[in-house]
Design a protein around this motif. Structure first.
Motif, PDB file in Angstrom:
ATOM      1  N   ALA A   8      -5.438 -94.543  18.374  1.00 26.50           N
ATOM      2  CA  ALA A   8      -4.635 -93.787  19.335  1.00 26.50           C
ATOM      3  C   ALA A   8      -3.231 -93.548  18.788  1.00 26.50           C
ATOM      4  CB  ALA A   8      -4.560 -94.528  20.662  1.00 26.50           C
ATOM      5  N   VAL A   9      -2.705 -92.354  19.045  1.00 27.00           N
ATOM      6  CA  VAL A   9      -1.352 -92.039  18.585  1.00 27.00           C
ATOM      7  C   VAL A   9      -0.299 -92.385  19.643  1.00 27.00           C
ATOM      8  CG1 VAL A   9      -2.053 -90.270  16.942  1.00 27.00           C
ATOM      9  CG2 VAL A   9      -1.688 -89.648  19.329  1.00 27.00           C
ATOM     10  N   LEU A  10      -0.749 -92.620  20.871  1.00 30.85           N
ATOM     11  CA  LEU A  10       0.148 -93.095  21.923  1.00 30.85           C
ATOM     12  C   LEU A  10      -0.295 -94.502  22.298  1.00 30.85           C
ATOM     13  CD1 LEU A  10       2.504 -92.487  23.819  1.00 30.85           C
ATOM     14  CD2 LEU A  10       0.839 -91.601  25.477  1.00 30.85           C
ATOM     15  N   PRO A  11       0.358 -95.525  21.745  1.00 27.31           N
ATOM     16  CA  PRO A  11      -0.079 -96.902  21.988  1.00 27.31           C
ATOM     17  C   PRO A  11      -0.099 -97.242  23.475  1.00 27.31           C
ATOM     18  CG  PRO A  11       1.543 -96.807  20.212  1.00 27.31           C
ATOM     19  CD  PRO A  11       1.514 -95.452  20.844  1.00 27.31           C
ATOM     20  N   LEU A  12      -1.121 -97.976  23.883  1.00 20.72           N
ATOM     21  CA  LEU A  12      -1.240 -98.373  25.289  1.00 20.72           C
ATOM     22  C   LEU A  12      -0.027 -99.169  25.750  1.00 20.72           C
ATOM     23  CD1 LEU A  12      -5.007 -99.421  25.408  1.00 20.72           C
ATOM     24  CD2 LEU A  12      -3.973 -97.401  26.475  1.00 20.72           C
TER      25      LEU A  12
END
Length: 228
Positions: A8-12
């Motif tokens: 993922a490029v937007l970390p959780l």
């Protein structure tokens, strides 16, 4: 950590923080745009910071400002994007490469559209100034790189958040200084460009993840044997 969350490029860990930041940044962009729509002179805040219409910076600082400004010009921007995309591919982060192109591209397109809508000018009617596209581009690129680094295993939420904030402040501050020092933008234009990147980059990263996730799900379903 699953394969999907790892890529993922937007970390959780940063979604809860970047969501409100993006919303606040979008609000700032709108408020400043409404306040200075159709204006052709610096506002009170601009005059309080510096006289923005005067190209007063002198060597060696002028050389530094011009070099920084070049990074936001078409050739300089293309070179930076190419290097970032190449790095993503070398590290096997194709989704990151997509975000580099999409994140910076959407930030610049958004800033360009806002310039036409707001209609604020500097140095003549033909020079639309709000928000600063140069600042939006470099901030967006720095945000993308910081997001990709902060998503690596072992980097905690606090470190990731600090990295993203530091990258945005450093890139936006450097380009913003260059634009104001060279008389290309008012300080509030720079703030608008910075906030534009803060608003659209996390949203673009979320969209890239969502699109890639759906495609992966379809591929997985297509590869499963049919049950009888």
């Amino acid at each position: 950590m699953t394969g999907r969350s790892a890529s993922a490029v937007l970390p959780l860990s940063l979604r809860g923080f970047l969501g409100p930041v993006a919303a606040l940044a979008a609000l700032v962009v709108v408020v400043i745009g409404v306040l200075y729509a159709g204006h052709s002179r610096p506002g009170r805040v601009d005059r309080w910071i510096v006289e923005p219409t005067a190209d007063s910076v002198r060597p060696p600082w002028r050389h530094l400002a011009l070099a920084t400004d070049f990074l936001g010009e078409p050739l300089g921007a293309a070179m930076l994007v190419a290097v970032a995309v190449t790095g993503c591919l070398l590290f096997r982060r194709p989704r990151g490469a997509v975000l580099v192109v999409a994140g910076t591209g959407i930030a610049v397109v958004t800033a360009t559209l806002l310039k036409s809508l707001v209609g604020r000018t500097i140095h003549g009617a033909g020079n639309l100034s709000y928000p600063s596209g140069h600042t939006a581009f470099l901030t967006a690129l720095a945000l993308v790189v910081a997001l990709l680094v902060s998503g690596r295993p072992g980097l905690g939420r606090t470190a990731g958040t600090s990295l993203v904030l530091a990258a945005a402040l450093t890139a936006g501050g450097a380009m913003g200084w260059a634009q104001v020092a060279l008389g290309a933008h008012y300080p509030t234009d720079v703030l608008g460009g910075w906030c534009t990147a803060l608003a659209v980059t996390p949203a673009t990263a979320w969209l890239v993840d969502r699109t890639a996730g759906r495609r992966a799900d379809r591929t997985a379903r297509a590869g499963r044997p049919e049950r009888r």
